[in-house]
Design a protein around this motif. Structure first.
Motif, PDB file in Angstrom:
ATOM      1  N   UNK A   1       0.857  -1.174   0.000  1.00 49.89           N
ATOM      2  CA  UNK A   1       0.000   0.000   0.000  1.00 49.89           C
ATOM      3  C   UNK A   1       0.896   1.227   0.000  1.00 49.89           C
ATOM      4  N   UNK A   2       0.593   2.200  -0.871  1.00 42.83           N
ATOM      5  CA  UNK A   2       1.401   3.416  -0.898  1.00 42.83           C
ATOM      6  C   UNK A   2       0.933   4.389   0.189  1.00 42.83           C
ATOM      7  N   UNK A   3       1.597   5.522   0.305  1.00 39.05           N
ATOM      8  CA  UNK A   3       1.291   6.488   1.372  1.00 39.05           C
ATOM      9  C   UNK A   3      -0.138   7.009   1.289  1.00 39.05           C
ATOM     10  N   UNK A   4      -0.739   6.989   0.108  1.00 33.91           N
ATOM     11  CA  UNK A   4      -2.121   7.450  -0.057  1.00 33.91           C
ATOM     12  C   UNK A   4      -3.129   6.337   0.223  1.00 33.91           C
ATOM     13  N   UNK A   5      -2.644   5.099   0.438  1.00 37.23           N
ATOM     14  CA  UNK A   5      -3.517   3.983   0.771  1.00 37.23           C
ATOM     15  C   UNK A   5      -3.899   3.088  -0.390  1.00 37.23           C
ATOM     16  N   UNK A   6      -3.393   3.360  -1.583  1.00 38.69           N
ATOM     17  CA  UNK A   6      -3.739   2.553  -2.756  1.00 38.69           C
ATOM     18  C   UNK A   6      -2.809   1.355  -2.910  1.00 38.69           C
ATOM     19  N   UNK A   7      -3.344   0.264  -3.469  1.00 40.62           N
ATOM     20  CA  UNK A   7      -2.554  -0.938  -3.702  1.00 40.62           C
ATOM     21  C   UNK A   7      -1.552  -0.697  -4.824  1.00 40.62           C
ATOM     22  N   UNK A   8      -0.339  -1.174  -4.597  1.00 38.74           N
ATOM     23  CA  UNK A   8       0.717  -1.097  -5.586  1.00 38.74           C
ATOM     24  C   UNK A   8       1.581  -2.340  -5.451  1.00 38.74           C
ATOM     25  N   UNK A   9       2.510  -2.532  -6.374  1.00 38.83           N
ATOM     26  CA  UNK A   9       3.366  -3.715  -6.320  1.00 38.83           C
ATOM     27  C   UNK A   9       4.598  -3.433  -5.470  1.00 38.83           C
ATOM     28  N   UNK A  10       5.216  -4.516  -4.984  1.00 37.48           N
ATOM     29  CA  UNK A  10       6.466  -4.373  -4.256  1.00 37.48           C
ATOM     30  C   UNK A  10       7.508  -3.731  -5.137  1.00 37.48           C
ATOM     31  N   UNK A  11       8.269  -2.802  -4.575  1.00 33.88           N
ATOM     32  CA  UNK A  11       9.287  -2.082  -5.332  1.00 33.88           C
ATOM     33  C   UNK A  11      10.297  -1.480  -4.369  1.00 33.88           C
ATOM     34  N   UNK A  12      11.470  -1.149  -4.900  1.00 31.44           N
ATOM     35  CA  UNK A  12      12.443  -0.405  -4.110  1.00 31.44           C
ATOM     36  C   UNK A  12      11.930   1.023  -4.018  1.00 31.44           C
ATOM     37  N   UNK A  13      11.302   1.330  -2.905  1.00 33.47           N
ATOM     38  CA  UNK A  13      10.702   2.649  -2.671  1.00 33.47           C
ATOM     39  C   UNK A  13      10.423   2.780  -1.183  1.00 33.47           C
ATOM     40  N   UNK A  14      10.348   3.988  -0.710  1.00 29.03           N
ATOM     41  CA  UNK A  14      10.036   4.250   0.692  1.00 29.03           C
ATOM     42  C   UNK A  14       8.536   4.473   0.872  1.00 29.03           C
ATOM     43  N   UNK A  15       8.084   4.385   2.104  1.00 27.56           N
ATOM     44  CA  UNK A  15       6.696   4.671   2.492  1.00 27.56           C
ATOM     45  C   UNK A  15       5.667   3.703   1.905  1.00 27.56           C
ATOM     46  N   UNK A  16       6.091   2.464   1.623  1.00 30.18           N
ATOM     47  CA  UNK A  16       5.162   1.420   1.209  1.00 30.18           C
ATOM     48  C   UNK A  16       4.984   0.462   2.380  1.00 30.18           C
ATOM     49  N   UNK A  17       3.784  -0.121   2.497  1.00 30.87           N
ATOM     50  CA  UNK A  17       3.492  -1.070   3.575  1.00 30.87           C
ATOM     51  C   UNK A  17       3.065  -2.390   2.949  1.00 30.87           C
ATOM     52  N   UNK A  18       3.728  -3.475   3.316  1.00 29.46           N
ATOM     53  CA  UNK A  18       3.384  -4.793   2.797  1.00 29.46           C
ATOM     54  C   UNK A  18       2.017  -5.230   3.280  1.00 29.46           C
ATOM     55  N   UNK A  19       1.189  -5.770   2.368  1.00 28.01           N
ATOM     56  CA  UNK A  19      -0.162  -6.186   2.750  1.00 28.01           C
ATOM     57  C   UNK A  19      -0.517  -7.597   2.304  1.00 28.01           C
ATOM     58  N   UNK A  20       0.347  -8.289   1.554  1.00 31.16           N
ATOM     59  CA  UNK A  20       0.035  -9.656   1.163  1.00 31.16           C
ATOM     60  C   UNK A  20       0.450  -9.984  -0.259  1.00 31.16           C
ATOM     61  N   UNK A  21      -0.339 -10.893  -0.885  1.00 30.14           N
ATOM     62  CA  UNK A  21      -0.056 -11.363  -2.243  1.00 30.14           C
ATOM     63  C   UNK A  21      -1.152 -10.891  -3.195  1.00 30.14           C
ATOM     64  N   UNK A  22      -0.762 -10.468  -4.380  1.00 34.46           N
ATOM     65  CA  UNK A  22      -1.694 -10.061  -5.424  1.00 34.46           C
ATOM     66  C   UNK A  22      -2.347 -11.318  -5.985  1.00 34.46           C
ATOM     67  N   UNK A  23      -3.676 -11.352  -6.027  1.00 36.92           N
ATOM     68  CA  UNK A  23      -4.412 -12.546  -6.435  1.00 36.92           C
ATOM     69  C   UNK A  23      -4.837 -12.557  -7.898  1.00 36.92           C
ATOM     70  N   UNK A  24      -4.657 -11.459  -8.602  1.00 41.04           N
ATOM     71  CA  UNK A  24      -5.081 -11.397 -10.005  1.00 41.04           C
ATOM     72  C   UNK A  24      -4.301 -10.299 -10.710  1.00 41.04           C
ATOM     73  N   UNK A  25      -4.155 -10.422 -12.025  1.00 41.12           N
ATOM     74  CA  UNK A  25      -3.496  -9.370 -12.785  1.00 41.12           C
ATOM     75  C   UNK A  25      -4.466  -8.212 -12.984  1.00 41.12           C
ATOM     76  N   UNK A  26      -3.964  -6.994 -12.733  1.00 38.96           N
ATOM     77  CA  UNK A  26      -4.770  -5.783 -12.917  1.00 38.96           C
ATOM     78  C   UNK A  26      -3.901  -4.756 -13.632  1.00 38.96           C
ATOM     79  N   UNK A  27      -4.407  -4.225 -14.741  1.00 41.11           N
ATOM     80  CA  UNK A  27      -3.683  -3.223 -15.522  1.00 41.11           C
ATOM     81  C   UNK A  27      -4.374  -1.874 -15.381  1.00 41.11           C
TER      82      UNK A  27
END
Length: 156
Positions: A36-62
């Motif tokens: 989850x990014x600082x605004x609360x939206x789901x995003x993928x794991x990445x080298x970045x600050x202010x992200x919070x791990x929330x689990x595994x992505x269950x489907x592809x979303x573009x």
């Protein structure tokens, strides 16, 4: 609230699948590390600050051409095996109980990448996995997300 003076029946909130709004300009792949990014939206794991791990992505979303919240994604909190970094960032048995960090949507590392990485978790444990073609073992890691509380840990 005061501290407990006797046992209590603490309700369990199971790690069921939940839907979250997806961040703008984001493509999520099934099986990847969900954050989850600082605004609360789901995003993928990445080298970045202010992200919070929330689990595994269950489907592809573009949502590459979409705005924040245009699409949603199903996320499952739980224990998942992800790739371990290599070299100086490889998580080893000596790292049990230490913090792990997200490198990308399928990889975790033992360092914060000189203050560039977020944590999927608060601690690590180790499960030896045989490395193909060798007699050594190498841990693989996974975020564990406590549904509702959004607390995370990692097992490697």
């Amino acid at each position: 609230m005061t501290a407990l003076t006797k046992g209590r029946n603490t309700p369990l909130v199971a790690g069921d699948v939940r839907a979250l709004a997806v961040a703008a300009a984001t493509v999520l792949f099934q099986g990847g590390i969900a954050m989850r990014n600082a605004a609360g939206y789901a995003t993928k794991g990445a080298t970045a600050l202010n992200l919070v791990g929330i689990g595994r992505i269950e489907e592809e979303v573009d949502n590459a051409s979409g705005a924040n919240g245009d699409l949603s994604v199903r996320i499952r909190p739980g224990i998942f095996l992800y790739e371990n970094s290599e070299g100086g960032d490889e998580i080893a048995i000596a790292d049990i109980g230490k913090v792990a960090y997200v490198v990308d949507d399928q990889t975790v590392a033992k360092t914060d990448g000189t203050s560039t990485r977020s944590r999927p978790a608060s601690f690590t444990t180790w499960t030896p996995m045989a490395v193909s073609g060798s007699s050594s073992t190498k841990p693989s890691c996974a975020p564990i997300s406590a549904s509702g509380a959004e607390r995370n840990s990692t097992r490697c």
